[in-house]
Motif scaffolding. Structure first.
Motif, PDB file in Angstrom:
ATOM      1  N   VAL A 213      11.258   2.138  -4.028  1.00 30.35           N
ATOM      2  CA  VAL A 213      11.945   2.840  -2.950  1.00 30.35           C
ATOM      3  C   VAL A 213      10.935   3.735  -2.247  1.00 30.35           C
ATOM      4  CG1 VAL A 213      13.777   4.453  -2.339  1.00 30.35           C
ATOM      5  CG2 VAL A 213      14.124   2.820  -4.204  1.00 30.35           C
ATOM      6  N   LEU A 214      10.867   3.634  -0.917  1.00 27.77           N
ATOM      7  CA  LEU A 214       9.972   4.495  -0.164  1.00 27.77           C
ATOM      8  C   LEU A 214      10.497   5.924  -0.179  1.00 27.77           C
ATOM      9  CD1 LEU A 214       9.149   2.292   2.964  1.00 27.77           C
ATOM     10  CD2 LEU A 214       7.605   2.911   1.097  1.00 27.77           C
ATOM     11  N   GLN A 215       9.601   6.862  -0.392  1.00 28.61           N
ATOM     12  CA  GLN A 215       9.979   8.271  -0.424  1.00 28.61           C
ATOM     13  C   GLN A 215       9.780   8.868   0.966  1.00 28.61           C
ATOM     14  OE1 GLN A 215      11.381   9.433  -3.249  1.00 28.61           O
ATOM     15  NE2 GLN A 215      11.024   7.342  -4.020  1.00 28.61           N
ATOM     16  N   LEU A 216      10.872   9.012   1.695  1.00 30.21           N
ATOM     17  CA  LEU A 216      10.807   9.567   3.044  1.00 30.21           C
ATOM     18  C   LEU A 216      11.108  11.055   3.019  1.00 30.21           C
ATOM     19  CD1 LEU A 216      12.656   6.805   5.106  1.00 30.21           C
ATOM     20  CD2 LEU A 216      10.225   7.019   4.621  1.00 30.21           C
ATOM     21  N   GLY A 217      10.440  11.784   3.912  1.00 25.51           N
ATOM     22  CA  GLY A 217      10.682  13.230   3.978  1.00 25.51           C
ATOM     23  C   GLY A 217      12.097  13.540   4.421  1.00 25.51           C
ATOM     24  N   SER A 218      12.654  12.710   5.315  1.00 25.25           N
ATOM     25  CA  SER A 218      14.045  12.869   5.763  1.00 25.25           C
ATOM     26  C   SER A 218      14.573  11.490   6.134  1.00 25.25           C
ATOM     27  CB  SER A 218      14.127  13.809   6.968  1.00 25.25           C
ATOM     28  OG  SER A 218      13.393  13.275   8.059  1.00 25.25           O
ATOM     29  N   GLY A 219      15.875  11.371   6.162  1.00 29.09           N
ATOM     30  CA  GLY A 219      16.489  10.091   6.528  1.00 29.09           C
ATOM     31  C   GLY A 219      16.219   8.995   5.527  1.00 29.09           C
ATOM     32  N   GLY A 220      16.248   9.346   4.231  1.00 32.88           N
ATOM     33  CA  GLY A 220      15.893   8.398   3.189  1.00 32.88           C
ATOM     34  C   GLY A 220      16.982   7.418   2.815  1.00 32.88           C
ATOM     35  N   GLU A 221      18.145   7.513   3.445  1.00 33.81           N
ATOM     36  CA  GLU A 221      19.206   6.548   3.188  1.00 33.81           C
ATOM     37  C   GLU A 221      20.133   6.482   4.386  1.00 33.81           C
ATOM     38  OE1 GLU A 221      21.398   7.855  -0.247  1.00 33.81           O
ATOM     39  OE2 GLU A 221      22.692   9.145   0.956  1.00 33.81           O
ATOM     40  N   LYS A 222      20.846   5.374   4.501  1.00 36.53           N
ATOM     41  CA  LYS A 222      21.839   5.192   5.553  1.00 36.53           C
ATOM     42  C   LYS A 222      23.123   4.708   4.907  1.00 36.53           C
ATOM     43  CE  LYS A 222      19.459   2.141   7.720  1.00 36.53           C
ATOM     44  NZ  LYS A 222      19.059   1.119   8.709  1.00 36.53           N
ATOM     45  N   LEU A 223      24.244   5.252   5.347  1.00 32.08           N
ATOM     46  CA  LEU A 223      25.538   4.876   4.780  1.00 32.08           C
ATOM     47  C   LEU A 223      26.332   4.047   5.785  1.00 32.08           C
ATOM     48  CD1 LEU A 223      26.555   8.246   3.068  1.00 32.08           C
ATOM     49  CD2 LEU A 223      25.340   6.299   2.071  1.00 32.08           C
ATOM     50  N   ALA A 224      26.912   2.953   5.306  1.00 33.81           N
ATOM     51  CA  ALA A 224      27.691   2.064   6.163  1.00 33.81           C
ATOM     52  C   ALA A 224      29.069   1.833   5.547  1.00 33.81           C
ATOM     53  CB  ALA A 224      26.963   0.728   6.354  1.00 33.81           C
ATOM     54  N   PRO A 225      30.106   2.512   6.041  1.00 34.83           N
ATOM     55  CA  PRO A 225      31.460   2.298   5.513  1.00 34.83           C
ATOM     56  C   PRO A 225      31.979   0.912   5.867  1.00 34.83           C
ATOM     57  CG  PRO A 225      31.291   4.338   6.800  1.00 34.83           C
ATOM     58  CD  PRO A 225      30.073   3.537   7.082  1.00 34.83           C
TER      59      PRO A 225
ATOM     60  N   PRO B 178       0.803  -1.233   0.000  1.00 35.86           N
ATOM     61  CA  PRO B 178       0.000   0.000   0.000  1.00 35.86           C
ATOM     62  C   PRO B 178       0.835   1.282   0.000  1.00 35.86           C
ATOM     63  CG  PRO B 178      -0.884  -1.580   1.581  1.00 35.86           C
ATOM     64  CD  PRO B 178       0.399  -2.159   1.082  1.00 35.86           C
ATOM     65  N   LEU B 179       2.051   1.223   0.515  1.00 37.95           N
ATOM     66  CA  LEU B 179       2.887   2.428   0.584  1.00 37.95           C
ATOM     67  C   LEU B 179       3.720   2.654  -0.680  1.00 37.95           C
ATOM     68  CD1 LEU B 179       4.301   2.251   4.232  1.00 37.95           C
ATOM     69  CD2 LEU B 179       2.298   3.492   3.403  1.00 37.95           C
ATOM     70  N   ALA B 180       3.647   1.744  -1.620  1.00 33.14           N
ATOM     71  CA  ALA B 180       4.529   1.808  -2.799  1.00 33.14           C
ATOM     72  C   ALA B 180       4.379   3.101  -3.583  1.00 33.14           C
ATOM     73  CB  ALA B 180       4.283   0.608  -3.699  1.00 33.14           C
ATOM     74  N   ASP B 181       3.172   3.637  -3.637  1.00 35.02           N
ATOM     75  CA  ASP B 181       2.930   4.830  -4.462  1.00 35.02           C
ATOM     76  C   ASP B 181       2.780   6.105  -3.649  1.00 35.02           C
ATOM     77  OD1 ASP B 181       2.951   3.344  -6.859  1.00 35.02           O
ATOM     78  OD2 ASP B 181       0.885   2.699  -6.503  1.00 35.02           O
ATOM     79  N   HIS B 182       3.067   6.050  -2.340  1.00 33.61           N
ATOM     80  CA  HIS B 182       2.983   7.271  -1.529  1.00 33.61           C
ATOM     81  C   HIS B 182       4.124   8.210  -1.912  1.00 33.61           C
ATOM     82  CE1 HIS B 182       0.084   6.293   1.939  1.00 33.61           C
ATOM     83  NE2 HIS B 182      -0.184   5.497   0.930  1.00 33.61           N
ATOM     84  N   SER B 183       3.792   9.482  -2.042  1.00 32.60           N
ATOM     85  CA  SER B 183       4.808  10.447  -2.489  1.00 32.60           C
ATOM     86  C   SER B 183       5.791  10.819  -1.393  1.00 32.60           C
ATOM     87  CB  SER B 183       4.128  11.720  -3.024  1.00 32.60           C
ATOM     88  OG  SER B 183       3.307  12.285  -2.009  1.00 32.60           O
ATOM     89  N   LYS B 184       5.309  10.865  -0.126  1.00 34.50           N
ATOM     90  CA  LYS B 184       6.228  11.232   0.951  1.00 34.50           C
ATOM     91  C   LYS B 184       5.726  10.640   2.267  1.00 34.50           C
ATOM     92  CE  LYS B 184       8.330  15.143   0.789  1.00 34.50           C
ATOM     93  NZ  LYS B 184       8.720  16.577   0.866  1.00 34.50           N
ATOM     94  N   LEU B 185       6.636  10.001   2.999  1.00 36.95           N
ATOM     95  CA  LEU B 185       6.315   9.394   4.293  1.00 36.95           C
ATOM     96  C   LEU B 185       7.236   9.975   5.352  1.00 36.95           C
ATOM     97  CD1 LEU B 185       6.249   5.665   3.169  1.00 36.95           C
ATOM     98  CD2 LEU B 185       4.257   6.892   3.980  1.00 36.95           C
ATOM     99  N   ASP B 186       6.777   9.962   6.609  1.00 35.48           N
ATOM    100  CA  ASP B 186       7.708  10.313   7.679  1.00 35.48           C
ATOM    101  C   ASP B 186       8.018   9.053   8.485  1.00 35.48           C
ATOM    102  OD1 ASP B 186       5.677   9.876   9.601  1.00 35.48           O
ATOM    103  OD2 ASP B 186       5.011  11.958   9.447  1.00 35.48           O
ATOM    104  N   LEU B 187       9.034   9.144   9.333  1.00 31.45           N
ATOM    105  CA  LEU B 187       9.487   7.963  10.062  1.00 31.45           C
ATOM    106  C   LEU B 187       8.449   7.463  11.052  1.00 31.45           C
ATOM    107  CD1 LEU B 187      13.236   8.924  10.672  1.00 31.45           C
ATOM    108  CD2 LEU B 187      12.290   7.412   8.931  1.00 31.45           C
ATOM    109  N   ALA B 188       7.589   8.359  11.548  1.00 26.06           N
ATOM    110  CA  ALA B 188       6.532   7.940  12.470  1.00 26.06           C
ATOM    111  C   ALA B 188       5.558   7.005  11.759  1.00 26.06           C
ATOM    112  CB  ALA B 188       5.801   9.157  13.024  1.00 26.06           C
TER     113      ALA B 188
END
Length: 310
Positions: free
Chosen positions: A255-267, A178-188
């Motif tokens: 890919v879920l479209q998050l308002g912020s924190g849309g990716e995490k980097l792991a060196p 159901p969230l596949a086509d949402h334009s913007k989501l927040d972490l809550a």
């Protein structure tokens, strides 16, 4: 007159096992010894030192203040003995018969396979064990020195690592979700959804990293199991971008479209838990792995130059 130790390494190892296992009975099972022999060994250790190290409350053994200090120092001594024995083994055997490399699951293994391709003709018949590890499971391998080389998302204190790669994690769902086509989501909002997570490979996992705020979570062993579940329209998962390229291309993943924190980097970094005892085969494999990344970097730089030139 030369100093003669009152205690033995075996006694200290038994004490460590009793503390780590939480009691004499548990340590006896772990060491495959009788409980009475462990009691005797610790009692003799305390008697020879003239210091109370453990006190038993109920069925559990607890360290005294003096015991905490002595145990901490004993771990350093027993580790040095293990290191000496490994060093002697390396010197005696020369080229090691087996090389163990632990690899964080989030690391793209095609680099390792390219390194093994170069390593094989020079490997002198060494067996290679590739161990998949996740999160604190990787830290556990480094701490226990149970692999020659480790590719880790974190370099523990006291170790140095060679930077290899930065894995980019992105939040993904199946196209039927159901969230596949949402334009913007927040972490809550995301925290209310079913989350698919990858199992920590540690004996005693600790949730020290990763986004684990969803109350409902399903745990799987690897990213590919997670992807199969996502493609059914169930849950979301933070996945390395290189694992989902095919699914994004054919439309089965989004890919879920998050308002912020849309990716995490792991060196990711390459290290050896016991550098001073590293054998020649392990050193050669390390060189091949570093060379594989350097070749890829040179290729990317060449592509950049060519595209800017056109």
């Amino acid at each position: 007159m030369p100093y003669r130790p009152k205690t033995t390494i075996e006694q200290w190892r038994i004490l460590q096992a009793v503390v780590d296992a939480g009691g004499y009975a548990q340590a006896a099972d772990l060491l495959n010894k009788s409980q009475s022999s462990l009691n005797h060994a610790v009692a003799k250790l305390q008697s020879m030192l003239g210091v109370e190290l453990l006190e038993v409350k109920g069925r559990k053994a607890f360290l005294t203040e003096a015991g905490e200090v002595m145990l901490r120092r004993s771990r350093m001594v027993t580790q040095q003995i293990e290191d000496l024995e490994r060093l002697a083994d390396t010197i005696d055997k020369g080229w090691e018969p087996e090389i163990r490399i632990a690899v964080e699951l989030a690391y793209p293994k095609h680099y390792l396979y390219q390194a093994l391709l170069k390593f094989y003709p020079q490997s002198r018949g060494s067996r290679v064990q590739i161990i998949d590890s996740v999160l604190t499971g990787t830290a556990e391998i480094i701490r226990d020195k149970s692999a020659d080389l480790v590719i880790s998302g974190q370099v523990p204190k006291g170790h140095l690592g060679e930077p290899l790669y930065v894995t980019r994690f992105i939040p993904v769902v199946g196209s039927k979700h159901p969230l596949a086509d949402h334009s913007k989501l927040d972490l809550a909002e995301l925290s209310q959804q079913l989350q698919i997570v990858i199992r920590d490979t540690a004996q005693k996992p600790q949730e020290q990293g990763g986004w684990l705020k969803s109350e409902q979570r399903w745990t799987v062993d690897n990213f590919y199991e997670a992807i199969e579940i996502l493609q059914l329209g169930l849950g979301f998962c933070w996945l390395p971008d290189y694992t989902v390229q095919a699914g994004l291309k054919d439309g089965s993943l989004k890919v879920l479209q998050l308002g912020s924190g849309g990716e995490k980097l792991a060196p990711m970094a390459l290290l050896s838990p016991y550098e001073e005892q590293l054998g020649p085969g392990s050193k050669l494999l390390r060189q091949c792995l570093l060379a594989a990344h350097q070749t890829e970097q040179n290729r990317e730089n060449l592509c950049t130059i060519n595209s800017s030139g056109t």
